[in-house]
Enzyme design. Structure first.
Site, short mmCIF file in Angstrom:
data_model
loop_
_atom_site.label_atom_id
_atom_site.label_comp_id
_atom_site.label_asym_id
_atom_site.label_seq_id
_atom_site.Cartn_x
_atom_site.Cartn_y
_atom_site.Cartn_z
N GLU A 107 5.48 186.55 -49.34
CA GLU A 107 6.81 187.16 -49.19
C GLU A 107 7.25 187.89 -50.45
O GLU A 107 7.81 188.97 -50.39
CB GLU A 107 7.83 186.09 -48.78
CG GLU A 107 7.59 185.62 -47.34
CD GLU A 107 8.50 184.48 -46.92
OE1 GLU A 107 8.49 183.44 -47.60
OE2 GLU A 107 9.24 184.65 -45.93
N GLU A 127 3.60 179.22 -42.63
CA GLU A 127 4.73 178.30 -42.48
C GLU A 127 4.77 177.62 -41.12
O GLU A 127 5.14 176.45 -40.99
CB GLU A 127 6.06 179.05 -42.69
CG GLU A 127 6.38 179.39 -44.14
CD GLU A 127 5.79 180.72 -44.59
OE1 GLU A 127 4.84 181.21 -43.94
OE2 GLU A 127 6.28 181.26 -45.60
N1 3HC Z 1 3.55 173.13 -52.36
C1 3HC Z 1 3.26 171.99 -53.00
N2 3HC Z 1 2.01 171.51 -53.15
C2 3HC Z 1 1.02 172.24 -52.61
C3 3HC Z 1 1.25 173.44 -51.92
C4 3HC Z 1 2.58 173.89 -51.79
N3 3HC Z 1 2.88 175.04 -51.18
N4 3HC Z 1 0.06 173.92 -51.49
C5 3HC Z 1 -0.88 173.06 -51.91
N5 3HC Z 1 -0.30 172.03 -52.60
C6 3HC Z 1 -0.98 170.92 -53.26
C7 3HC Z 1 -1.79 170.06 -52.29
O1 3HC Z 1 -0.99 169.07 -51.71
C8 3HC Z 1 -2.85 169.48 -53.21
O2 3HC Z 1 -2.25 168.44 -53.92
P1 3HC Z 1 -3.12 167.15 -54.38
O3 3HC Z 1 -4.22 167.69 -55.23
O4 3HC Z 1 -2.12 166.31 -55.08
O5 3HC Z 1 -3.63 166.54 -53.10
C9 3HC Z 1 -3.12 170.62 -54.18
O6 3HC Z 1 -1.97 171.47 -54.11
C10 3HC Z 1 -4.34 171.45 -53.85
O7 3HC Z 1 -4.27 171.83 -52.50
P2 3HC Z 1 -5.54 171.76 -51.54
O8 3HC Z 1 -6.26 170.48 -51.71
O9 3HC Z 1 -5.08 172.14 -50.17
O10 3HC Z 1 -6.44 172.93 -52.18
P3 3HC Z 1 -7.31 174.03 -51.48
O11 3HC Z 1 -7.87 174.85 -52.56
O12 3HC Z 1 -8.21 173.42 -50.45
O13 3HC Z 1 -6.28 174.95 -50.64
C11 3HC Z 1 -4.30 176.26 -50.27
C12 3HC Z 1 -5.30 175.67 -51.30
C13 3HC Z 1 -5.04 177.25 -49.36
C14 3HC Z 1 -3.23 176.93 -51.04
C15 3HC Z 1 -3.74 175.12 -49.40
O14 3HC Z 1 -3.28 174.09 -50.25
C16 3HC Z 1 -2.59 175.51 -48.52
O15 3HC Z 1 -2.79 176.02 -47.43
N6 3HC Z 1 -1.34 175.25 -49.01
C17 3HC Z 1 -0.16 175.44 -48.22
C18 3HC Z 1 0.26 176.87 -48.14
C19 3HC Z 1 1.53 177.00 -47.35
O16 3HC Z 1 1.70 176.42 -46.30
N7 3HC Z 1 2.44 177.82 -47.88
C20 3HC Z 1 3.72 178.02 -47.25
C21 3HC Z 1 4.71 177.09 -47.85
S1 3HC Z 1 6.26 177.16 -47.03
C22 3HC Z 1 7.00 178.53 -47.65
O17 3HC Z 1 6.45 179.24 -48.43
C23 3HC Z 1 8.42 178.73 -47.17
C24 3HC Z 1 8.93 180.09 -47.48
O18 3HC Z 1 8.68 180.96 -46.42
C25 3HC Z 1 10.39 180.05 -47.71
#
Ligand code: 3HC
Ligand code: NAI
Length: 697
Positions: A107, A127
């Site tokens: 975004e 999301e």
């Molecule tokens: N916030 C907080 N912690 C997060 C995070 C996030 N957005 N994304 C990942 N983490 C944390 C994980 O919980 C993990 O923590 P841990 O080591 O303590 O278990 C660590 O970061 C590493 O994550 P992964 O093990 O998943 O690492 P990968 O390399 O396999 O994957 C990734 C990385 C592709 C970024 C994956 O973590 C992912 O898909 N994250 C979520 C992305 C997401 O959903 N973003 C949208 C958030 S909502 C938003 O943005 C709202 C907005 O529109 C207002």
């Protein structure tokens, strides 16, 4: 403390770098930094353009999910405020993407004037997978940039888009090679040199064919059934075609808040973190050496063996399949070929790829051909004597470093391990049917499984694209063990007055993919019957047993495969149809055992079946059969058709309330005795208002 957002200068270009490992989530401190560094850069006359990038392994993975509980009180500026500041900047801003730009990360990139990225970068608005919608302009900017038709599936399904596809769609202006910062800085310098316009997506108009939204809603009807957020995502994208940008942004935020406050989002966020926790095994550290597995073997080419062989071939791992004779082997391999051909016919696999995968699967009837395999999985009939014999032979032919595994669903892993002569290199790998489709893999730890064996089996799960969950060795392991009392009570309820369709409806309305009887027909009534007959041999005479399943199975009603089970099926159809014949059997059976059938409420059905499932889950937890409550949730979400929006049975237990469940179980105990003993841990947590999710052995 190191700054989480830094501003440096490369010539005329200011570089704003977010440095908040591991994934540069937009915490309050990052948001503050993003705004502060923008203001500094705008105030610095020698900076003529800006680059926004992520330090470390990735761009920005989105909002900080851990802050969602305190969304309005986490401090720091709002993301929309930051995005507006970037978008209205008088100096051009280029987002430079490596790793992933997700959610709030994409975004903010969309609020920049240009976007460049590496080919192996990925972008997306995931999301919706957390039960949310993009709440910082994603639903309003992306359709304006790439058109509503292209944006809709990305936002409503939440899938990631690889760099080249993002370029093709117009999300990226340019793919860059080599160092992401250097590439983006030269792109920015060029913008300055040619006095390029500031492209503000908010000023673009989104266009859509009139039928787009109605058609897309129809397309999503099945996959998004029961979910709240996907529908709100579609509503938001539709707004871009009817509503000015600022009003659209306001409505998007209101709907985002509605999603954030929903039970579904809380459950789906729980599942997100649970999926990451499940890989963590307290006594098997992450750096435990994993045995290499270049070649695999599967013994038995039936339903499961064939599917498991496909899993290996799909992952590019050569696999040798052993059968009792050529005929059985050819039959098994023909089923595999037919399955692949079906996928080719549906356009989801090329013929060339099918040929490549089939070439990875070799058949044999000779144990000697398994001598070079690193990981050998047995999937023969569920008979201990046959399995013992298989492992005796595997123990002799397999190379000394090889790991042996059983796909048994009910038998004792340790008994087989002893037979193999290498119990430290022995483990259970419980795949779910169809093995090439279902994501769940229960890895069953034997009494002597070594750490390296456990770590290797977990890694194998990951390589095969599964969610691997480590469980203990007990009858049914975790998933099926919990299912047993659920099915048992469902059959008792038939005797007492319900019909299969009434019971199934309660669980479909709850959200499960199917109820217990549709599931029984799918898995095979004879399969459940065989297991039940074995369990009867050791069951106390004081406990109630239903013999209704015998009456169904003895009539040859083995489920879908025979066209009749707890339901009837029309030829070629998988649609379960209520069958008056079953009602007759049930009513007559109740009369025979002297039970007066009574009307049974949906509430009683739910509690009678689901609470014993929860109770059994709590027992698995206190006995150490599951490491943590959230692992059990992962099992149910990935292997038992429970939608992520319910969060899993242990999550639901807390939604309903442990105390309420405990008290109901006690009431059922007064009425039905026998099986209704609450788990000790359930009584303890109910009394202390403790939480399953915090509990560790
Ligand atoms: N916030 C907080 N912690 C997060 C995070 C996030 N957005 N994304 C990942 N983490 C944390 C994980 O919980 C993990 O923590 P841990 O080591 O303590 O278990 C660590 O970061 C590493 O994550 P992964 O093990 O998943 O690492 P990968 O390399 O396999 O994957 C990734 C990385 C592709 C970024 C994956 O973590 C992912 O898909 N994250 C979520 C992305 C997401 O959903 N973003 C949208 C958030 S909502 C938003 O943005 C709202 C907005 O529109 C207002
Ligand atoms: P199946 O009956 O479809 O296949 C078993 C195959 O093993 C047959 O092709 C048979 O010829 C072969 N076989 C028998 N003895 C053999 C031997 N000594 N050597 C080599 N091959 C031999 O059975 P299915 O359903 O594939 O089950 C296999 C195992 O997987 C069982 O332990 C079962 O409990 C387990 N399982 C089954 C699930 C299911 O849904 N079907 C789910 C999870 C586990």
């Amino acid at each position: 403390m190191a700054e989480v957002v830094r501003l440096t200068k490369v010539g005329k270009v200011g570089v704003i770098a977010v440095d908040n490992p591991p994934v540069n989530a937009l915490s309050a401190a990052v948001r503050e930094g993003l705004l502060a560094k923008l203001h500094s850069a705008l105030a610095e006359p020698s900076i003529q353009a800006l680059v926004l990038l992520g330090a470390g392994r990735t761009f920005i993975a989105g909002a900080d999910i851990r802050e969602f509980d305190s969304f309005d009180s986490s401090g720091g500026p709002d993301l929309n405020e930051i995005n507006a500041a970037y978008e209205t900047s008088p100096k051009p801003i280029v987002a430079a993407i490596h790793g992933t730009a997700l959610g709030g990360g994409l975004e903010i990139a969309l609020a920049c004037h240009y976007r460049v990225g590496l080919a192996r970068a990925q972008v997306g608005l995931p999301e919706v997978k957390l039960g949310l919608l993009p709440g910082a302009g994603g639903t309003q900017r992306l359709p304006r940039l790439i058109g509503a038709a292209a944006a809709l599936p990305l936002i409503a399904r939440g899938n990631f888009v690889p760099g080249p596809k993002a370029k093709e769609l117009g999300i990226l202006d340019q793919l860059i090679e080599g160092d992401v910062q250097a590439g983006a800085v030269s792109f920015a310098e060029e913008l300055v040199a040619r006095n390029a316009p500031l492209k503000r997506i908010r000023d673009l108009a989104a266009k859509a064919e009139p039928r787009l939204f109605a058609d897309f809603r129809k397309e999503m009807a099945r996959e998004a059934k029961g979910f709240f957020a996907p529908w709100k995502c579609i509503d938001c994208v539709e707004l871009t075609t009817t509503t000015p940008f600022d009003e659209g942004l306001r409505r998007e935020r209101a709907l985002f808040r509605e999603c954030l406050a929903s039970k579904q989002a809380k459950a789906q966020i729980h599942v997100f973190f649970a999926e990451r926790e499940v890989a963590k095994i307290p006594d098997v550290p992450r750096d435990t050496p994993v045995q290499p597995f270049a070649k695999a073997a599967v013994v038995g080419a039936g339903t499961m063996g064939g599917g498991i062989a496909m899993c290996f071939a799909n992952a590019g791992i050569p696999v040798t399949v052993l059968e009792v004779n050529r005929e059985a082997l050819e039959r098994g391999l023909a089923v595999v070929a037919r399955n692949y051909a079906g996928t080719v016919a549906r356009g989801r696999l090329t013929q060339a790829e099918m040929d490549r995968r089939m070439a990875l699967i070799q058949g044999t009837t000779d144990y000697a051909a398994l001598a070079d395999a690193d990981f050998l999985i047995e999937a023969v009939f569920e008979e201990m004597e046959i399995k013992r014999e298989v492992f005796r032979r595997l123990g002799q032919v397999a190379k000394p470093t090889a790991i042996l595994a059983s796909n048994t669903s009910t038998l004792d892993i340790d008994a087989m391990a002893a037979e193999s002569g290498r119990p430290r290199q022995f483990i259970g790998t419980h795949f779910f049917s169809p093995a090439n489709v279902m994501r769940l893999l229960e890895v069953v730890r034997g009494a002597q499984s070594s750490r390296a064996t456990i770590a290797t089996a977990m890694e194998l799960g990951r390589k095969l694209g599964k969610v691997a969950v480590l469980v203990g060795n007990c009858d049914g392991f975790v998933g099926n063990r919990m299912l047993a009392p659920y099915v048992r009570e469902a059959e008792f309820l038939l005797e007492e007055g319900a019909l299969p369709q009434q019971i199934d409806k309660v669980f479909v309305e709850f959200g499960l993919a199917m109820g217990p009887f549709t599931m029984g027909d799918l898995a095979g009534v004879d399969v459940g019957w065989r297991i039940e007959k074995r369990r009867r041999q050791t069951r106390s005479k004081n406990l109630r047993t239903s013999y209704l399943v015998d009456k169904i199975a003895e009539r040859g009603r083995h489920g879908q495969k025979t066209g009749a089970g707890w339901y009837r099926y029309e030829s070629g159809s998988r649609q379960p149809l209520p069958d008056p014949e079953v009602e007759r059997i049930v009513v007559e059976h109740a009369r025979e055992i002297g039970l007066a059938r009574r009307p049974i409420s949906d509430e009683e059905i739910f509690k009678r079946c689901f609470y014993p499932l929860i109770n059994e889950g709590v027992k698995c937890l206190e006995e150490g059969m599951a490491i943590r409550a959230s692992d059990i949730d992962i099992i149910y979400v990935n292997g038992y058709g429970m939608p992520a929006y319910l969060g899993g049975p242990m999550w639901q237990a807390e939604v309903i309330g442990l105390r309420a469940i405990h008290d109901d179980i006690r009431r059922f105990q007064d009425r039905h005795g026998g099986y209704w003993e609450p788990a000790g841990l359930l009584s303890e947590l109910a009394a202390s208002s403790g939480r399953l999710r915090d509990w560790r052995r």
